[in-house]
Design a protein around this motif. Structure first.
Motif, PDB file in Angstrom:
ATOM      1  N   ASP A 382       0.830  -1.207   0.000  1.00 40.72           N
ATOM      2  CA  ASP A 382       0.000   0.000   0.000  1.00 40.72           C
ATOM      3  C   ASP A 382       0.866   1.260   0.000  1.00 40.72           C
ATOM      4  O   ASP A 382       1.970   1.271   0.558  1.00 40.72           O
ATOM      5  CB  ASP A 382      -0.899   0.025   1.231  1.00 40.72           C
ATOM      6  CG  ASP A 382      -1.945  -1.063   1.195  1.00 40.72           C
ATOM      7  OD1 ASP A 382      -2.300  -1.504   0.085  1.00 40.72           O
ATOM      8  OD2 ASP A 382      -2.412  -1.474   2.275  1.00 40.72           O
ATOM      9  N   PRO A 383       0.360   2.348  -0.617  1.00 38.59           N
ATOM     10  CA  PRO A 383       1.064   3.631  -0.477  1.00 38.59           C
ATOM     11  C   PRO A 383       0.915   4.147   0.948  1.00 38.59           C
ATOM     12  O   PRO A 383       0.111   3.634   1.731  1.00 38.59           O
ATOM     13  CB  PRO A 383       0.339   4.525  -1.488  1.00 38.59           C
ATOM     14  CG  PRO A 383      -1.024   3.930  -1.624  1.00 38.59           C
ATOM     15  CD  PRO A 383      -0.844   2.444  -1.435  1.00 38.59           C
ATOM     16  N   GLY A 384       1.681   5.155   1.279  1.00 41.92           N
ATOM     17  CA  GLY A 384       1.614   5.734   2.621  1.00 41.92           C
ATOM     18  C   GLY A 384       2.566   6.900   2.709  1.00 41.92           C
ATOM     19  O   GLY A 384       2.587   7.761   1.826  1.00 41.92           O
ATOM     20  N   VAL A 385       3.391   6.915   3.767  1.00 41.02           N
ATOM     21  CA  VAL A 385       4.416   7.955   3.899  1.00 41.02           C
ATOM     22  C   VAL A 385       5.770   7.266   3.995  1.00 41.02           C
ATOM     23  O   VAL A 385       5.889   6.128   4.461  1.00 41.02           O
ATOM     24  CB  VAL A 385       4.185   8.849   5.140  1.00 41.02           C
ATOM     25  CG1 VAL A 385       2.882   9.602   5.019  1.00 41.02           C
ATOM     26  CG2 VAL A 385       4.214   8.025   6.423  1.00 41.02           C
ATOM     27  N   ALA A 386       6.802   7.987   3.530  1.00 41.07           N
ATOM     28  CA  ALA A 386       8.155   7.435   3.548  1.00 41.07           C
ATOM     29  C   ALA A 386       8.699   7.453   4.978  1.00 41.07           C
ATOM     30  O   ALA A 386       8.551   8.434   5.712  1.00 41.07           O
ATOM     31  CB  ALA A 386       9.060   8.236   2.631  1.00 41.07           C
ATOM     32  N   VAL A 387       9.303   6.306   5.352  1.00 35.99           N
ATOM     33  CA  VAL A 387       9.964   6.180   6.661  1.00 35.99           C
ATOM     34  C   VAL A 387      11.306   5.500   6.441  1.00 35.99           C
ATOM     35  O   VAL A 387      11.525   4.827   5.431  1.00 35.99           O
ATOM     36  CB  VAL A 387       9.098   5.358   7.650  1.00 35.99           C
ATOM     37  CG1 VAL A 387       7.794   6.066   7.960  1.00 35.99           C
ATOM     38  CG2 VAL A 387       8.820   3.958   7.108  1.00 35.99           C
ATOM     39  N   ASN A 388      12.213   5.692   7.377  1.00 35.32           N
ATOM     40  CA  ASN A 388      13.550   5.075   7.285  1.00 35.32           C
ATOM     41  C   ASN A 388      14.178   5.353   5.917  1.00 35.32           C
ATOM     42  O   ASN A 388      14.896   4.525   5.357  1.00 35.32           O
ATOM     43  CB  ASN A 388      13.466   3.559   7.511  1.00 35.32           C
ATOM     44  CG  ASN A 388      12.782   3.202   8.811  1.00 35.32           C
ATOM     45  OD1 ASN A 388      13.063   3.802   9.862  1.00 35.32           O
ATOM     46  ND2 ASN A 388      11.861   2.242   8.767  1.00 35.32           N
ATOM     47  N   SER A 389      13.891   6.536   5.384  1.00 30.00           N
ATOM     48  CA  SER A 389      14.320   6.881   4.027  1.00 30.00           C
ATOM     49  C   SER A 389      15.033   8.226   3.960  1.00 30.00           C
ATOM     50  O   SER A 389      14.926   8.961   2.974  1.00 30.00           O
ATOM     51  CB  SER A 389      13.103   6.910   3.088  1.00 30.00           C
ATOM     52  OG  SER A 389      12.505   5.641   2.981  1.00 30.00           O
ATOM     53  N   ARG A 390      15.737   8.554   5.037  1.00 28.80           N
ATOM     54  CA  ARG A 390      16.577   9.740   5.067  1.00 28.80           C
ATOM     55  C   ARG A 390      15.781  11.000   4.705  1.00 28.80           C
ATOM     56  O   ARG A 390      14.785  11.302   5.374  1.00 28.80           O
ATOM     57  CB  ARG A 390      17.797   9.531   4.159  1.00 28.80           C
ATOM     58  CG  ARG A 390      18.570   8.243   4.525  1.00 28.80           C
ATOM     59  CD  ARG A 390      19.847   8.051   3.757  1.00 28.80           C
ATOM     60  NE  ARG A 390      20.413   6.719   4.005  1.00 28.80           N
ATOM     61  CZ  ARG A 390      21.584   6.308   3.555  1.00 28.80           C
ATOM     62  NH1 ARG A 390      22.352   7.104   2.835  1.00 28.80           N
ATOM     63  NH2 ARG A 390      22.018   5.087   3.841  1.00 28.80           N
ATOM     64  N   PHE A 391      16.174  11.691   3.640  1.00 28.19           N
ATOM     65  CA  PHE A 391      15.555  12.990   3.332  1.00 28.19           C
ATOM     66  C   PHE A 391      14.107  12.869   2.844  1.00 28.19           C
ATOM     67  O   PHE A 391      13.400  13.870   2.730  1.00 28.19           O
ATOM     68  CB  PHE A 391      16.395  13.765   2.310  1.00 28.19           C
ATOM     69  CG  PHE A 391      16.473  13.103   0.954  1.00 28.19           C
ATOM     70  CD1 PHE A 391      15.552  13.405  -0.056  1.00 28.19           C
ATOM     71  CD2 PHE A 391      17.482  12.179   0.672  1.00 28.19           C
ATOM     72  CE1 PHE A 391      15.629  12.808  -1.294  1.00 28.19           C
ATOM     73  CE2 PHE A 391      17.560  11.584  -0.571  1.00 28.19           C
ATOM     74  CZ  PHE A 391      16.635  11.890  -1.562  1.00 28.19           C
ATOM     75  N   LEU A 392      13.635  11.636   2.565  1.00 22.86           N
ATOM     76  CA  LEU A 392      12.256  11.452   2.116  1.00 22.86           C
ATOM     77  C   LEU A 392      11.274  11.298   3.277  1.00 22.86           C
ATOM     78  O   LEU A 392      10.053  11.387   3.070  1.00 22.86           O
ATOM     79  CB  LEU A 392      12.150  10.205   1.224  1.00 22.86           C
ATOM     80  CG  LEU A 392      12.957  10.184  -0.062  1.00 22.86           C
ATOM     81  CD1 LEU A 392      12.760   8.843  -0.767  1.00 22.86           C
ATOM     82  CD2 LEU A 392      12.550  11.334  -0.981  1.00 22.86           C
ATOM     83  N   ASP A 393      11.784  11.070   4.487  1.00 24.37           N
ATOM     84  CA  ASP A 393      10.902  10.748   5.612  1.00 24.37           C
ATOM     85  C   ASP A 393       9.777  11.776   5.775  1.00 24.37           C
ATOM     86  O   ASP A 393      10.009  12.989   5.740  1.00 24.37           O
ATOM     87  CB  ASP A 393      11.712  10.677   6.917  1.00 24.37           C
ATOM     88  CG  ASP A 393      12.508   9.381   7.021  1.00 24.37           C
ATOM     89  OD1 ASP A 393      12.318   8.513   6.156  1.00 24.37           O
ATOM     90  OD2 ASP A 393      13.327   9.245   7.954  1.00 24.37           O
ATOM     91  N   GLY A 394       8.548  11.235   5.926  1.00 24.04           N
ATOM     92  CA  GLY A 394       7.380  12.078   6.139  1.00 24.04           C
ATOM     93  C   GLY A 394       6.647  12.457   4.869  1.00 24.04           C
ATOM     94  O   GLY A 394       5.505  12.917   4.931  1.00 24.04           O
ATOM     95  N   MET A 395       7.281  12.282   3.721  1.00 28.70           N
ATOM     96  CA  MET A 395       6.587  12.602   2.456  1.00 28.70           C
ATOM     97  C   MET A 395       5.596  11.493   2.104  1.00 28.70           C
ATOM     98  O   MET A 395       5.869  10.316   2.359  1.00 28.70           O
ATOM     99  CB  MET A 395       7.604  12.723   1.304  1.00 28.70           C
ATOM    100  CG  MET A 395       8.578  13.863   1.412  1.00 28.70           C
ATOM    101  SD  MET A 395       9.627  13.919  -0.083  1.00 28.70           S
ATOM    102  CE  MET A 395      10.802  15.204   0.382  1.00 28.70           C
ATOM    103  N   ASP A 396       4.467  11.883   1.487  1.00 29.74           N
ATOM    104  CA  ASP A 396       3.586  10.829   0.999  1.00 29.74           C
ATOM    105  C   ASP A 396       4.203  10.185  -0.238  1.00 29.74           C
ATOM    106  O   ASP A 396       5.188  10.677  -0.795  1.00 29.74           O
ATOM    107  CB  ASP A 396       2.176  11.362   0.731  1.00 29.74           C
ATOM    108  CG  ASP A 396       2.099  12.367  -0.413  1.00 29.74           C
ATOM    109  OD1 ASP A 396       2.833  12.248  -1.409  1.00 29.74           O
ATOM    110  OD2 ASP A 396       1.272  13.291  -0.317  1.00 29.74           O
TER     111      ASP A 396
END
Length: 840
Positions: A382-396
């Motif tokens: 499923d889509p969601g928000v980025a986590v554990n992804s450095r500068f992407l964290d918090g982005m949908d």
């Protein structure tokens, strides 16, 4: 009149007349509107069954109705006659495929004619006729000249026993559907149609098809599969064979920080370079080639890989290296032939990582608070928000995709791309019974088109099926020819065309049949698009997509002036029947079943008990097919047609039932009896006349919307009303109208009854009745009159009559006065147009 309708006599009489007078031949009157009605043409397997009858009856009703409405109608019939079943019959029965096919065509044509369909038989065609496939060869060369046909090496499903390429659908559990041999991956030079050039057009065109089922448009949209993504390279920590990086494409660049491995196809250049001096890698590649190439096969087979020992450097972290595997689930023909694995968010990658102990790191979650939530037993897609992804964290998900693409393009290690799931259409088939591909191979000149004046390239008759493989490939006199360009020794292309090619333009040949060319453009432009196409949903993707492509391809080179072949599409439900098995596991047909002395169902031949199975689609393999011929013999064509239309909405499955057709036959006899009523010629019945106009409106609307069961229901109601009505001139006229409305559904009955009543013109060529809109609304109401809540009388009043007038009329009724005995009522309750309740 005879007491009962003689179906057999009526069928012969009217079918003979229709044929003699060419009643159903397509017209060419430019002043008339046109209606092109087409059912998907059948494969000549030998017999038609009730599924065919239902399909063709629906189209027939519409064609007859449109003709009566004043349209020029094209309603043709032909045969989708090439394909593997004929070759299988040749091998099993020791007959030529053509002999088997034409015998079946003769049998099925006879069955269809007995059913009285309003078909233009003068336009009949069979795709195995040289005249038809010769024109197809000419179209192939036209598309070749336009750059829309090309040849390349491609991986195929190869049956090593039958020595032929198998379509994906012919690979079952990794084995050939006929031979049972394990299927191998093999590279062959194949001919392709460049359908991908039209991917955007085909996708956008779906938006114009507002008379197609939404589910079919969605299936085509998903098959074309347009998506945005990122193509980028992983640098390798060790060059091999001069290869320093691996290029991949992904539609989920937002998951790039969840990478665990890179996987390449067995025939990727890097894999081949590694195998050159690595026996273990070479052995693994050989093992992979034993698997099939179908998407379903790849998805279901166990995921296996070979760790090459080479590392792929993550583009966003030079210290992060991913192991490079050769994997059995990656195909060179799809994308770049390489993928990066994100096990937490792709099920295939999850299974692979689980097997080889690779990291499974969540990088997408429902919220940032759930960044550490375990993935579980399956990938989270499923889509969601980025986590554990450095500068992407918090982005949908969408924002993260855009951010990665922007960074890749800015830093120069990747590019955003639009890609399609759709692949070019491989049309080469290594079999005899198909359209010969009109190409000659010359060692000096390369592939050369057969000169137009040498078309058709006909299949040779003297072939043998004793040896597996394609008989054309070993037919020396047919295969070896001179090159048409240099005159040197050359050889014909021995592959034949995919049978989907045959059905991708047949509707054009139906519309126009000149001798010297596939069709005349002006005639095709007049008749196309097909106004109503009817067929099974099993053809929702490939046949319809290929027909749409060929139409657009021919339009692009100026052959036709239309781009969409089918303006309206209707996918009818299947006809189903209970299945039966003997106790030793044999499928039994309905005609082999009876009731034993103990009331149990038994096999008639052995008197042994049988096992009743599920109600399923009629199929020869399960022997639950009902042959229409005995039903026609017993009940007549019109009863069979009536039942096919009456028992359920046409888009739903219809369960065959003997009781259902008996009910249809009873209705046929009711109509016959009504039609035989002696004309009285006196009196007027306004209520019956109103019912007539309501029936005309209801049947017309139902046929226009392909709601045939609703048309039948309206006719049941009209017939019931006529039966209860008093004799009058109105009743005579309404019976005449009723026969016009019945004609599309039960034409022999309607014509015979009409003639019996003195009608001179055939109903098939008569005008469809029209209704008076002012008579669709009831202007009278039947009011129930109660005394102390009990029904005592009824009265008919003008609809909308004032309450005090209704009350006065009710109190004046003789039965009500008797109930009141001269006393005044305590209370009178009036419900307008429905009820009067008098409290005494």
């Amino acid at each position: 009149m005879t007491e009962r309708f003689d179906a057999a006599a009526a069928q012969k009489r009217w079918q003979d007349r229709w044929e003699a007078e060419g009643t159903f031949h397509a017209g060419d009157d430019p002043a008339k509107p046109k209606a092109y009605i087409l059912e998907m043409f059948p494969y000549p397997s030998g017999r038609i069954h009730m599924g065919h009858v239902r399909n063709y009856t629906m189209g027939d009703v519409l064609a007859r109705y449109k003709r009566m409405k004043g349209f020029d109608v094209l309603h043709p019939m032909g045969w989708d006659a090439f394909g593997m079943p004929a070759e299988n019959a040749a091998m099993e029965r020791k007959v030529h495929p053509g002999t088997w096919t034409y015998q079946n065509i003769d049998a099925m044509r006879g069955q269809l004619k007995r059913l009285g369909f309003a078909l233009d038989w003068s336009r009949e065609l069979a795709t195995c006729d040289p005249e038809y496939y010769g024109h197809e060869q000419a179209l192939f060369l036209d598309l070749l000249d336009a750059g829309l046909v090309y040849r390349k090496e491609s991986e195929v499903n190869w049956d090593p026993v039958d020595m032929t390429v198998l379509a994906n659908e012919q690979v079952i559990d990794g084995k050939g559907w006929r031979s049972g041999a394990p299927v191998e991956r093999k590279k062959l030079s194949q001919w392709f149609f460049r359908i991908t050039k039209f991917a955007d057009e085909l996708l956008e065109g779906l938006g114009t098809l507002d008379r197609w089922p939404e589910k079919v448009r969605l299936m085509q949209e998903n098959w074309i599969g347009k998506s945005q993504g990122l193509e980028f390279s992983f640098d390798l920590d060790e060059a091999k064979g001069g290869i320093e990086d691996v290029r991949v494409f992904t539609t989920r660049p937002d998951t790039i920080f969840g990478s665990s491995f890179v996987a390449i196809a067995a025939d990727h250049p890097l894999a081949q370079a590694i195998a050159a001096d690595n026996p273990e890698a070479a052995a693994f590649i050989e093992k992979v080639k034993k698997g099939g190439t179908s998407a379903a096969e790849i998805e279901t087979q166990e995921k296996e890989g070979y760790n090459t020992g080479i590392g792929a450097v993550h583009p966003l972290d030079p210290e992060w290296k991913l192991p490079v595997f050769i994997a059995n689930f990656v195909l060179m023909d799809y994308g770049t032939g390489a993928v990066f694995g994100v096990p937490a968010h792709d099920q295939r990658d999850f299974e692979f990582a689980s097997k080889y102990g690779l990291p499974i790191n969540r990088v997408v979650a429902p919220s940032t608070e759930e960044a550490d939530k375990p993935v579980g037993d399956e990938a989270d897609t499923d889509p969601g928000v980025a986590v554990n992804s450095r500068f992407l964290d918090g982005m949908d998900t969408e924002a993260a995709k855009a951010a990665i693409v922007e960074r890749a393009e800015k830093e120069g290690w990747g590019e955003g791309q639009t890609v399609f799931r759709l692949r070019d259409w491989g049309v080469s088939r290594q079999r005899y019974w198909g359209t010969p591909i009109p190409i000659i191979h010359c060692d000096s000149c390369g592939p050369v088109g057969v000169p137009r004046d040498q078309l058709p390239v006909k299949l040779p008759e003297d072939v043998s099926f004793d040896i597996p493989g394609n008989p054309l490939d070993r037919h020396e006199t047919w295969k070896h020819v001179d090159c048409p360009e240099c005159g040197g020794k050359a050889r014909r292309e021995t592959d034949t065309l995919d049978t989907f090619v045959d059905s991708s333009w047949y509707f054009m040949r139906f519309a126009s049949q000149p001798e010297g060319e596939p069709f005349a453009e002006d005639e095709v432009n007049r008749w196309l698009a097909v106004d109503q196409y009817i067929g099974g949903v099993e053809h929702a993707i490939l046949h319809l997509l290929y027909a749409r492509f060929i139409t657009r391809a021919l339009a692009s080179i100026g052959k036709v002036g239309v781009k969409e072949p089918f303006a309206g599409l209707f996918t009818q439900g299947m006809v189903t029947h209970e299945t039966y098995k003997s106790l030793d596991g044999r499928w039994l047909g309905p005609d082999e079943i009876g009731v034993g002395e103990d009331g149990m169902m038994v096999e008639l031949a052995t008197k042994t008990e049988i096992e009743r199975g599920r109600v399923e689609k009629m199929s020869k393999s399960k022997r639950n097919v009902v042959d229409p011929d005995p039903m026609v013999e017993r009940y007549g064509v019109d009863a069979v047609r009536w039942f096919m239309l009456s028992d359920s909405p046409p888009e739903r499955d219809l369960e065959w039932s003997e009781g259902g057709i008996e009910g249809a036959n009873r209705f046929v006899q009711r109509v016959w009896k009504l039609a035989g009523t002696v004309r009285t010629g006196e009196g007027e019945d306004k209520a019956l006349d109103r019912k007539r106009h309501q029936a005309i409106a209801a049947v017309t609307d139902a046929i226009e919307n392909l709601q045939f069961n609703k048309a039948i229901a309206a006719l049941y109601e009209l017939v019931g009303t006529i039966e209860k009505a008093q004799n009058s001139a109105t009743r005579d006229d309404v019976i005449d109208t009723m026969l016009l409305l019945v004609e599309p559904m039960a034409p022999h009955l309607a014509e015979e009854a009409h003639a019996m009543r003195g009608g001179a013109q055939m109903l098939a060529t008569s005008a469809w009745p029209t209704h008076d809109p002012s008579k669709l609304v009831e202007d009278e109401a039947t009011i129930v009159v109660q005394v102390n809540g009990k029904l005592r009388d009824k009265m008919i009043v003008p609809r909308g009559m004032a309450k005090d007038e209704v009350e006065a009329k009710a109190l004046g009724l003789e039965k009500i006065r008797a109930q009141l005995g001269g006393n005044a009522p305590k209370k009178v309750i009036v419900v307008p147009d429905r009820l009067v309740n008098i409290v005494a």
